[in-house]
Design an enzyme around this catalytic site. Structure first.
Site, short mmCIF file in Angstrom:
data_model
loop_
_atom_site.label_atom_id
_atom_site.label_comp_id
_atom_site.label_asym_id
_atom_site.label_seq_id
_atom_site.Cartn_x
_atom_site.Cartn_y
_atom_site.Cartn_z
N MET A 262 -8.47 32.81 -8.81
CA MET A 262 -9.87 32.48 -8.54
C MET A 262 -10.78 33.43 -9.34
O MET A 262 -11.94 33.63 -9.00
CB MET A 262 -10.16 32.57 -7.04
CG MET A 262 -9.32 31.56 -6.26
SD MET A 262 -10.03 31.04 -4.70
CE MET A 262 -10.02 32.57 -3.81
N GLY A 263 -10.21 34.03 -10.40
CA GLY A 263 -11.01 34.92 -11.25
C GLY A 263 -11.20 36.29 -10.63
O GLY A 263 -10.45 36.68 -9.72
N LEU B 265 -10.54 39.05 -12.12
CA LEU B 265 -9.17 39.49 -12.37
C LEU B 265 -9.04 41.01 -12.30
O LEU B 265 -9.93 41.76 -12.69
CB LEU B 265 -8.71 39.00 -13.74
CG LEU B 265 -8.77 37.47 -13.94
CD1 LEU B 265 -8.29 37.11 -15.34
CD2 LEU B 265 -7.96 36.73 -12.89
N HIS C 167 -3.37 40.66 -11.11
CA HIS C 167 -3.33 39.36 -11.81
C HIS C 167 -2.69 39.53 -13.19
O HIS C 167 -1.87 38.72 -13.60
CB HIS C 167 -4.75 38.83 -12.05
CG HIS C 167 -5.49 38.43 -10.81
ND1 HIS C 167 -6.63 39.05 -10.38
CD2 HIS C 167 -5.26 37.44 -9.91
CE1 HIS C 167 -7.08 38.47 -9.29
NE2 HIS C 167 -6.26 37.49 -8.97
N LYS D 170 0.90 39.97 -2.23
CA LYS D 170 -0.16 40.41 -1.31
C LYS D 170 -0.52 39.26 -0.37
O LYS D 170 -0.74 39.46 0.81
CB LYS D 170 -1.41 40.90 -2.04
CG LYS D 170 -2.42 41.50 -1.05
CD LYS D 170 -3.62 42.07 -1.72
CE LYS D 170 -4.60 41.01 -2.11
NZ LYS D 170 -5.23 40.31 -0.94
N ASP D 171 -0.54 38.06 -0.94
CA ASP D 171 -0.76 36.87 -0.11
C ASP D 171 0.62 36.28 0.21
O ASP D 171 0.97 35.19 -0.26
CB ASP D 171 -1.63 35.86 -0.88
CG ASP D 171 -3.00 36.44 -1.16
OD1 ASP D 171 -3.74 36.71 -0.21
OD2 ASP D 171 -3.30 36.67 -2.34
N GLN E 271 0.75 32.87 1.82
CA GLN E 271 0.43 31.84 0.82
C GLN E 271 1.65 31.53 -0.05
O GLN E 271 1.96 30.38 -0.33
CB GLN E 271 -0.74 32.33 -0.04
CG GLN E 271 -0.98 31.49 -1.27
CD GLN E 271 -2.23 31.90 -2.03
OE1 GLN E 271 -3.33 31.53 -1.67
NE2 GLN E 271 -2.07 32.67 -3.10
N SER F 214 -7.25 43.73 -4.93
CA SER F 214 -7.80 42.45 -4.51
C SER F 214 -9.16 42.28 -5.18
O SER F 214 -9.89 43.26 -5.37
CB SER F 214 -7.99 42.47 -2.99
OG SER F 214 -8.87 41.44 -2.61
N ARG G 235 -11.61 41.15 -3.84
CA ARG G 235 -12.63 41.48 -2.84
C ARG G 235 -12.95 42.97 -2.78
O ARG G 235 -13.97 43.36 -2.24
CB ARG G 235 -12.17 41.06 -1.44
CG ARG G 235 -12.09 39.56 -1.28
CD ARG G 235 -11.51 39.22 0.08
NE ARG G 235 -11.08 37.83 0.14
CZ ARG G 235 -11.88 36.82 0.46
NH1 ARG G 235 -13.12 37.03 0.79
NH2 ARG G 235 -11.42 35.58 0.46
#
Ligand code: PAF
Length: 283
Positions: free
Chosen positions: A30-31, A33, A37, A150-151, A154, A186, A188
């Site tokens: 989702m960018g 980066l 990533h 990390k996810d 998912q 992350s 975030r």
């Protein structure tokens, strides 16, 4: 690096490359980066003839409009980073390219994996993830796709999606990348205030300390101990801490010798919700 925003241009290009017999490695993002990533992209470059990264902030996996609006967007910097590691192709479609004018999720049955943790606390999240990952796999037709641990939930859900829909793609889970102080990388993290950024490594430290208690404390005692650590913390608010079976993601009640466990955590650092996990075995 080739950059495509149009789905049909991208598909034309990728099918001509596939016709040449090239293998495709794919890293959906989702960018915003970061090094985590880039490690996935580097792995894809090493193992495949052509590497595709997608950047698409997927609206249907957000249960909260404000979170979606505030999701960091750093497109130009992302392009520079991808070019610096010689990524071949970037696919960055608009919302209408992917969803037309029908921005809704499909409903999936992931055999219960979707009802735990993130699924419990973020309504509809995994239907949104399933919808976009399935759509991207249909467009990109990768041989292998790379996801960070990390996810972890998912990752397990995407493996289940591939298995249930019989999609011809291999899913690779890659290690969590951490800052020097242990904070899981992350997108975030860039939204943390200075004081919350300083406090955030407490999350991983606590997970490691909790892991050291295996052997002397049981699952319930360790869970309680973690809750207490966060109750005392002035800046971090625990949403959940769960020790779960790695495969089913069901909360463990005791450690059984033949199973593999992982501890999962979600914490609010001010407005920012952070997640992390560690393998949970005595070492
Ligand atoms: O992990 C992410 O960044 C997203 O959930 C993904 C897999 C790119 C789907 O939007």
């Amino acid at each position: 690096m080739k950059i495509f925003k149009s789905k049909s241009d991208f598909k034309d290009y990728i099918s001509s490359e596939k016709n040449k017999g090239k293998t495709i490695g794919f890293v959906p993002t989702m960018g915003a980066l970061h090094k985590g990533h880039l490690s996935l992209v580097e792995r894809a470059i090493k193992k495949n003839d052509l590497t595709v990264v997608s950047i698409f902030v997927n609206p249907t996996q957000f249960d909260n409009k404000e979170d979606l609006d505030k999701y960091p967007k750093t497109f130009e910097k992302d392009v520079e980073l991808l070019e610096s590691i010689d990524c071949d192709v970037l696919f960055a479609p608009s919302v209408s390219e992917i969803y037309d004018d029908n921005v809704v999720s499909e409903t999936f049955d992931f055999d219960g994996l979707e009802h735990q943790m993130e699924g419990k606390f973020r309504d509809g999240h995994f239907d949104g993830v399933g919808t976009i990952v399935k759509a991207l796999f249909e467009i990109v037709e990768p041989n292998t796709a790379y996801f960070g641990k990390k996810d972890f939930q998912q990752l397990q859900i995407i493996k289940k999606l591939v298995q249930k829909l019989n999609l011809p793609v291999k899913i690779k889970g890659m290690p969590i990348f951490r800052e020097k102080d242990g904070l899981a990388m992350s997108s975030r993290n860039t939204r943390l205030t200075e004081e919350h950024r300083k406090a955030a490594p407490f999350i991983h430290k606590t997970l490691k300390k909790a892991r050291k208690k295996i052997g002397t404390k049981n699952v319930i005692e360790i869970t309680e101990w973690v809750r207490k650590q966060f109750k005392k913390h002035p800046l971090l608010e625990l949403e959940y801490f769960i020790i779960a079976d790695e495969k089913t993601l069901q909360t463990a009640t005791e450690f059984e010798s033949k199973k593999r466990y992982r501890a999962f955590i979600a914490v609010f650092a001010g407005e920012i919700r952070l997640i992390d996990n560690v393998r949970f075995k005595n070492n």
